[in-house]
Design a protein around this motif. Sequence first.
Motif, PDB file in Angstrom:
ATOM      1  N   PRO A  51       0.832  -1.210   0.000  1.00 28.35           N
ATOM      2  CA  PRO A  51       0.000   0.000   0.000  1.00 28.35           C
ATOM      3  C   PRO A  51       0.864   1.256   0.000  1.00 28.35           C
ATOM      4  N   ASP A  52       0.328   2.324  -0.546  1.00 31.90           N
ATOM      5  CA  ASP A  52       1.087   3.568  -0.590  1.00 31.90           C
ATOM      6  C   ASP A  52       1.541   4.014   0.790  1.00 31.90           C
ATOM      7  N   ILE A  53       0.690   3.864   1.785  1.00 29.14           N
ATOM      8  CA  ILE A  53       1.066   4.335   3.117  1.00 29.14           C
ATOM      9  C   ILE A  53       2.273   3.559   3.637  1.00 29.14           C
ATOM     10  N   VAL A  54       2.363   2.288   3.302  1.00 24.10           N
ATOM     11  CA  VAL A  54       3.505   1.480   3.726  1.00 24.10           C
ATOM     12  C   VAL A  54       4.763   1.918   2.978  1.00 24.10           C
ATOM     13  N   LYS A  55       4.628   2.211   1.695  1.00 22.06           N
ATOM     14  CA  LYS A  55       5.782   2.700   0.932  1.00 22.06           C
ATOM     15  C   LYS A  55       6.258   4.053   1.455  1.00 22.06           C
ATOM     16  N   LEU A  56       5.331   4.875   1.911  1.00 15.75           N
ATOM     17  CA  LEU A  56       5.719   6.170   2.476  1.00 15.75           C
ATOM     18  C   LEU A  56       6.452   5.987   3.802  1.00 15.75           C
ATOM     19  N   ILE A  57       6.004   5.056   4.623  1.00 12.99           N
ATOM     20  CA  ILE A  57       6.717   4.746   5.867  1.00 12.99           C
ATOM     21  C   ILE A  57       8.126   4.261   5.543  1.00 12.99           C
ATOM     22  N   HIS A  58       8.235   3.399   4.558  1.00 10.21           N
ATOM     23  CA  HIS A  58       9.537   2.902   4.094  1.00 10.21           C
ATOM     24  C   HIS A  58      10.430   4.064   3.664  1.00 10.21           C
ATOM     25  N   TRP A  59       9.880   5.010   2.917  1.00 10.34           N
ATOM     26  CA  TRP A  59      10.633   6.182   2.453  1.00 10.34           C
ATOM     27  C   TRP A  59      11.148   7.001   3.636  1.00 10.34           C
ATOM     28  N   GLY A  60      10.281   7.284   4.591  1.00  7.14           N
ATOM     29  CA  GLY A  60      10.681   8.094   5.735  1.00  7.14           C
ATOM     30  C   GLY A  60      11.717   7.412   6.608  1.00  7.14           C
ATOM     31  N   VAL A  61      11.519   6.131   6.884  1.00  5.63           N
ATOM     32  CA  VAL A  61      12.478   5.390   7.714  1.00  5.63           C
ATOM     33  C   VAL A  61      13.817   5.280   6.993  1.00  5.63           C
ATOM     34  N   GLY A  62      13.769   4.919   5.713  1.00  3.76           N
ATOM     35  CA  GLY A  62      15.012   4.786   4.959  1.00  3.76           C
ATOM     36  C   GLY A  62      15.793   6.084   4.897  1.00  3.76           C
ATOM     37  N   TRP A  63      15.095   7.201   4.693  1.00  2.92           N
ATOM     38  CA  TRP A  63      15.778   8.502   4.642  1.00  2.92           C
ATOM     39  C   TRP A  63      16.463   8.798   5.980  1.00  2.92           C
ATOM     40  N   HIS A  64      15.761   8.565   7.077  1.00  2.00           N
ATOM     41  CA  HIS A  64      16.365   8.821   8.396  1.00  2.00           C
ATOM     42  C   HIS A  64      17.616   7.973   8.609  1.00  2.00           C
ATOM     43  N   LEU A  65      17.627   6.779   8.073  1.00  2.98           N
ATOM     44  CA  LEU A  65      18.790   5.911   8.261  1.00  2.98           C
ATOM     45  C   LEU A  65      19.990   6.375   7.438  1.00  2.98           C
ATOM     46  N   VAL A  66      19.752   6.834   6.219  1.00  4.61           N
ATOM     47  CA  VAL A  66      20.887   7.240   5.375  1.00  4.61           C
ATOM     48  C   VAL A  66      21.298   8.688   5.632  1.00  4.61           C
ATOM     49  N   LYS A  67      20.407   9.472   6.221  1.00  2.00           N
ATOM     50  CA  LYS A  67      20.710  10.884   6.532  1.00  2.00           C
ATOM     51  C   LYS A  67      20.130  11.220   7.911  1.00  2.00           C
ATOM     52  N   PRO A  68      20.690  10.661   8.956  1.00  2.00           N
ATOM     53  CA  PRO A  68      20.084  10.837  10.286  1.00  2.00           C
ATOM     54  C   PRO A  68      20.228  12.235  10.866  1.00  2.00           C
ATOM     55  N   GLU A  69      21.269  12.957  10.480  1.00  2.00           N
ATOM     56  CA  GLU A  69      21.436  14.315  11.000  1.00  2.00           C
ATOM     57  C   GLU A  69      20.626  15.301  10.163  1.00  2.00           C
ATOM     58  N   SER A  70      20.046  16.284  10.833  1.00  2.00           N
ATOM     59  CA  SER A  70      19.235  17.266  10.125  1.00  2.00           C
ATOM     60  C   SER A  70      19.262  18.582  10.879  1.00  2.00           C
ATOM     61  N   ALA A  71      18.760  19.619  10.203  1.00  2.00           N
ATOM     62  CA  ALA A  71      18.629  20.943  10.808  1.00  2.00           C
ATOM     63  C   ALA A  71      17.286  21.527  10.402  1.00  2.00           C
ATOM     64  N   ASP A  72      16.605  22.124  11.337  1.00  2.00           N
ATOM     65  CA  ASP A  72      15.359  22.814  11.055  1.00  2.00           C
ATOM     66  C   ASP A  72      15.675  24.037  10.194  1.00  2.00           C
ATOM     67  N   PRO A  73      15.057  24.175   9.010  1.00  2.00           N
ATOM     68  CA  PRO A  73      15.396  25.307   8.139  1.00  2.00           C
ATOM     69  C   PRO A  73      14.878  26.649   8.624  1.00  2.00           C
ATOM     70  N   SER A  74      14.123  26.675   9.715  1.00  2.00           N
ATOM     71  CA  SER A  74      13.504  27.934  10.160  1.00  2.00           C
ATOM     72  C   SER A  74      14.212  28.544  11.364  1.00  2.00           C
ATOM     73  N   GLY A  75      15.534  28.473  11.377  1.00  2.00           N
ATOM     74  CA  GLY A  75      16.286  29.215  12.375  1.00  2.00           C
ATOM     75  C   GLY A  75      16.402  28.558  13.736  1.00  2.00           C
ATOM     76  N   ASP A  76      16.423  27.261  13.796  1.00  2.00           N
ATOM     77  CA  ASP A  76      16.553  26.535  15.064  1.00  2.00           C
ATOM     78  C   ASP A  76      17.972  26.687  15.617  1.00  2.00           C
ATOM     79  N   PRO A  77      18.141  27.176  16.854  1.00  2.00           N
ATOM     80  CA  PRO A  77      19.499  27.326  17.398  1.00  2.00           C
ATOM     81  C   PRO A  77      20.217  26.002  17.630  1.00  2.00           C
ATOM     82  N   LYS A  78      19.489  24.888  17.642  1.00  2.00           N
ATOM     83  CA  LYS A  78      20.134  23.585  17.863  1.00  2.00           C
ATOM     84  C   LYS A  78      21.006  23.170  16.684  1.00  2.00           C
TER      85      LYS A  78
END
Length: 718
Positions: A333-360
């Motif tokens: 199902p599409d919803i399962v493929k979307l979960i796969h997309w989100g999980v896979g992205w987090h695994l290959v690119k786990p570090e991120s930054a909020d684009p709206s000025g997050d001091p972290k």
Amino acid sequence: MTRQTNLATAATLRASSSLNAGYGAANLTDGKLTNESRWVSGSMGPHTLMLTWATPQTIGCLQLGTGWLNEGVWGSEFRSLSVRDGSGHELAKVTGNDKTAVELRFTKPVTTDTFQLVFADPGTVRLVEVRVFAPATTYPPLLLPGAIPRPRPVPLFLNQTGYDPDSSKRFTAPTLPDGTPFVVKQGDKAIFQGTIRSNIGDFTALKAAKGEVRIEAAGLLSDPFEIAPLVTLRASLDPALRFFVDNRSLIGTHPSAYGGSAWRDGTYYSYEVPSLVMLYLANPSFFEQAKREVEWKPLAPNFKQVKANGDGGALEAAQAYFREIEPPKPASPDIVKLIHWGVGWHLVKPESADPSGDPKGKRLHPQTIEQLAFFIYAWPQLSDWLPGSLYERTKAFVLTHWNFGIQTEVGDFKGRECPGHSILPNVLLYEATKDKRFLDTAIAQAKWVCEKLDPADPKVTKGQRMSEHMLITGMTVLLPHAEALIRPWLEKWADVMIARSENAYDFRKYDEANWTLPRFTPGSHGGAGWNEPGNIAGFPACALSVARLTGDKKRAERLRVIATAHFDALFGRNPLGAHAAFRGPKDFYGVERGWPKKFADDTCARLELVRGTLSSTAASEHYPNNPDGPFRHPEGWTAFNSAFNVGLAYACREATWLTRKGKIVTLQAPVFAPTATVTVGKTTVRLKAINPEQTLFQATTNATGTLRYGHGFLATEE
């Protein structure tokens, strides 16, 4: 009168940033007062606009035209301005601006060859014109064309799509006094009569109507709507899913990756994966039969990325996803493929930054890891579709990086750090692994919440914006493990929410003085003030989760009415009579009027290209009945639609029931498809729809045991 010369036309204009070449600073002196001829800054402030003359000028007045024209209304687009000369000396200052035409007169004329306009706003600034005049007794007014009065909606505000026969059915009539009679009409026939009390008309007792109906009161005629089984869910579930199909970074409806996460303008706290998991757990048969649109298709070698703010590493992440992550089964199902997309992205690119000025800044954020906990918990339900290698890699990553500490930060209106956001992920990991450290951490976090935070403090509740649901759903799922600790806190929370909803809209207010988030605080985006469609969309999850556990029938029923009213608010029961989505009439069944103010196209996440985007909602400036009040920021956001998913997941569970009479099993659920699957004991049973709306299902079975639809903490059992 001698015509005064705009001295700015002789200046050289330079801006610290521009959205693109078409929105450069030179547009500000071309005399064209149009959307197409503006300066639009980049998205990250502060911003500077410099005017430089070849020789010093003596100046008496500065005028700025701000914003953009939308639906006949110009919107203000900066809050804070410091006007300085070439030496940096401040000549004038503006704070708290909400005007579209700003005029600054200098009591002492200023002689300078340089004007620096420094905008402190953290988000985008938009100007359409700059005018500078020599000293005079009067100055030509800056009149922005096209500003016309907004159409006034008929003040019978209701859910434009309709109402479920078995739920509360209420509308708001802010101009009509107590005792005003109203009728619900089907064509010319009155099928229900009632009386308005406290500006509310209640027709909950009307259980059925065929086709469209309207409300008539004191000569006013409402929008048409339906009374049909689970009609708001029917209108919402598919657009909610399609938002996450369209908004995928690079491979969705635009080849950009604003913010650098799996979904455009996503970030570590935007909750995409958890919200998709929750929808699937609550209503699997809908998503298993929904139309398939998502393909697992690697990027072409010549793929052309459109660059966007904060997208560093996004292209490499997408390439790594397709290279490293084993694909889902094609029939998933599409919803399962979307979960796969989100999980896979987090695994290959786990570090991120909020684009709206997050001091972290850029790092591996705890809430990124927490998103993955939902996938681990739901693995038994997802394993038929997804590769075991993804589960093993995710589990190893989460166990390696999990933080067993107690979160003591209470975030601001941005919604980044909802207190207690770790409670639910910890409980789910305990259920998945039986490692008691996770449960102990969840209880310790809940103890800190109960001891340190007062549910009467709006900063703890509505002040968390779209993230508010994280705390309340976590507390309700943890409740069986810490009853004595959590129940008193939740009961006080419920009483506060009920008290703040005693108004003509059944709308949970921020506090006594404010219907919604206070408009301006440090960090409010774009100068127009905080918008909060995600808060309204997610609040039903809070109200419904507590209603199930409160043990007080009257309190529970009131919470359910308030939950329904918040979906109604999204669909038009508000002082603008508008749906929260600008694209509402196109994307949501039964909607006639979408949100009246449009965010600029080809900007940030390009959500004008995304189905189901929630844009904005009525604010304190509009309640209780001021449709001419200024708009808040009209930009949609992934985090808003994630909160919508969570609200819908709990609404799906609330709408679901199971019964058995002899060998006949009956299910009601918002499936809207020919079949639904339940378990009876350990036996899987497929039921067939028995009503035209495909919300009631039956089957005959010899199986015995507990009836169950859905999975995990969002399952319905009988």
